[in-house]
Motif scaffolding. Structure first.
Motif: not given
Length: 362
Positions: A74-81, A83-92, A209-218
């Motif tokens: 679960l911690l790995m899943s939270f980390f990926f969320l 990474l994609t939905g917060i860090f990568g999504n907002q910075l991009l 948008c791709c980062c948010m897509t990965a965030f929602l899918a996972i």
């Protein structure tokens, strides 16, 4: 109960419209902060920290009895969320917004549901029947939406509304204030390949948008194993804060970049409290009542609100490529969501019919 559900449905529709209005305001307010010269990483850190500061206590007290125990997976899943939905999504998104304008930034967001559909099909979560009109509509709408996104990258066109020189004035002001180039080595490499700053900005928005897509899918299968929505959000923002802080310590060289001006503080407060904390709560609550198909139908309102607000407060022009590409994105989104809605209604109709037939026989 039916009356109560009807009232909740009406409130959910209003909430989704307000959420898109808040997102449109975010693009305009953040664009002002970027023009002043706020550092992208610093802005992301302050925004994420404020959102985590709001969400963590709420998640702790509200879900303290329903929150499942934490595991390493679960911690790995939270980390990926994070990474994609917060860090990568907002910075991009900030990089794309700094190189374009609020109209383009908002026009790219309706692609998120369609990109999510593509990823869920590849993951086997979503099924497409090409022998039915709904399946063909899903594929056709997806192609239309992707074509609109590519059109925005490759074609800008003349300014149809507003003064074309306004973009140049804003870029000159941003350069005069010493705004650092985000990810300079990567930007320089892409510029050497023949891309200009505007094209890089639009490509950053598509990557957002791709980062948010990965965030929602996972996030969808994760919520079935860990059905504590606020806690999932708080953990995601925690890792987003940690990642942003680590990268900022290496990338932000000037200590003065951590000192915010008045307009930058306003943008951070708005982004952290409204765009992150409040809007996420509205989206999750509305999704439980309306379902993802109807929730997705409200995303095209974001470009409309952004166009109106950016014209009023910034005076940014609207280009032909933005209108054509944005129209294709909205059209593709509506085709896909219409097909998904028809498939759901057909499935519910078959289930209801089977129940009505089998019950008298029993």
């Amino acid at each position: 109960m039916a009356e109560s559900m009807g009232g909740d449905t009406w409130k959910a529709h209003v909430s989704m419209a307000l959420a898109q209005l808040f997102y449109g305001g975010y693009t305009v307010i953040t664009k002002v902060a970027l023009n002043v010269g706020v550092n992208h990483l610093v802005f992301c850190f302050y925004r994420n920290f404020l959102a985590f500061f709001i969400l963590a206590p709420l998640a702790f007290f509200i879900e303290r009895r329903t929150r499942p125990p934490i595991t390493k997976k679960l911690l790995m899943s939270f980390f990926f969320l994070g990474l994609t939905g917060i860090f990568g999504n907002q910075l991009l998104f900030l990089i794309g917004l700094s190189y374009t304008n609020p109209t383009y930034a908002a026009a790219a967001q309706p692609a998120i549901p369609v990109f999510t559909f593509l990823l869920t099909v590849m993951m086997g979560i979503e099924r497409v029947n090409l022998l039915r009109y709904e399946g063909l509509a899903k594929v056709g709408g997806t192609l239309i939406c992707v074509s609109g996104a590519m059109l925005m990258v490759l074609y800008r066109g003349p300014a149809l509304i507003g003064d074309k020189e306004m973009d140049h004035v804003l870029q000159i002001k941003r350069g005069a204030r010493g705004q650092p180039e985000p990810s300079g080595w990567l930007i320089s490499g892409l510029l050497n390949l023949g891309f200009d700053h505007f094209q890089l900005g639009v490509m950053s928005l598509i990557a957002n948008c791709c980062c948010m897509t990965a965030f929602l899918a996972i996030q969808a299968p994760l919520l079935k194993k860990y059905p504590a929505n606020l806690s999932v959000t708080a953990y995601s923002f925690f890792f987003g804060v940690v990642l942003t802080l680590i990268v900022s310590l290496f990338m932000v060289n000037e200590s003065t970049n951590w000192i915010l001006k008045q307009s930058e503080i306003l943008a951070v407060v708005y982004a952290g409290s409204i765009t992150s904390a409040l809007n996420y709560g509205l989206l999750i609550w509305s999704n439980k009542i309306l379902g993802p198909t109807l929730v997705a139908l409200y995303y095209p309102l974001q470009p409309a609100f952004s166009v109106i607000l950016s014209q009023i407060f910034l005076g940014t022009p609207i280009y032909l490529g933005s209108i054509l590409g944005g129209s294709l994105i909205v059209a593709g989104l509506y085709i896909v969501t219409w097909a998904s809605y028809r498939e759901r209604q057909s499935t519910l109709g078959v289930t209801a019919h089977a129940s009505s037939v089998s019950e008298p026989l029993i």
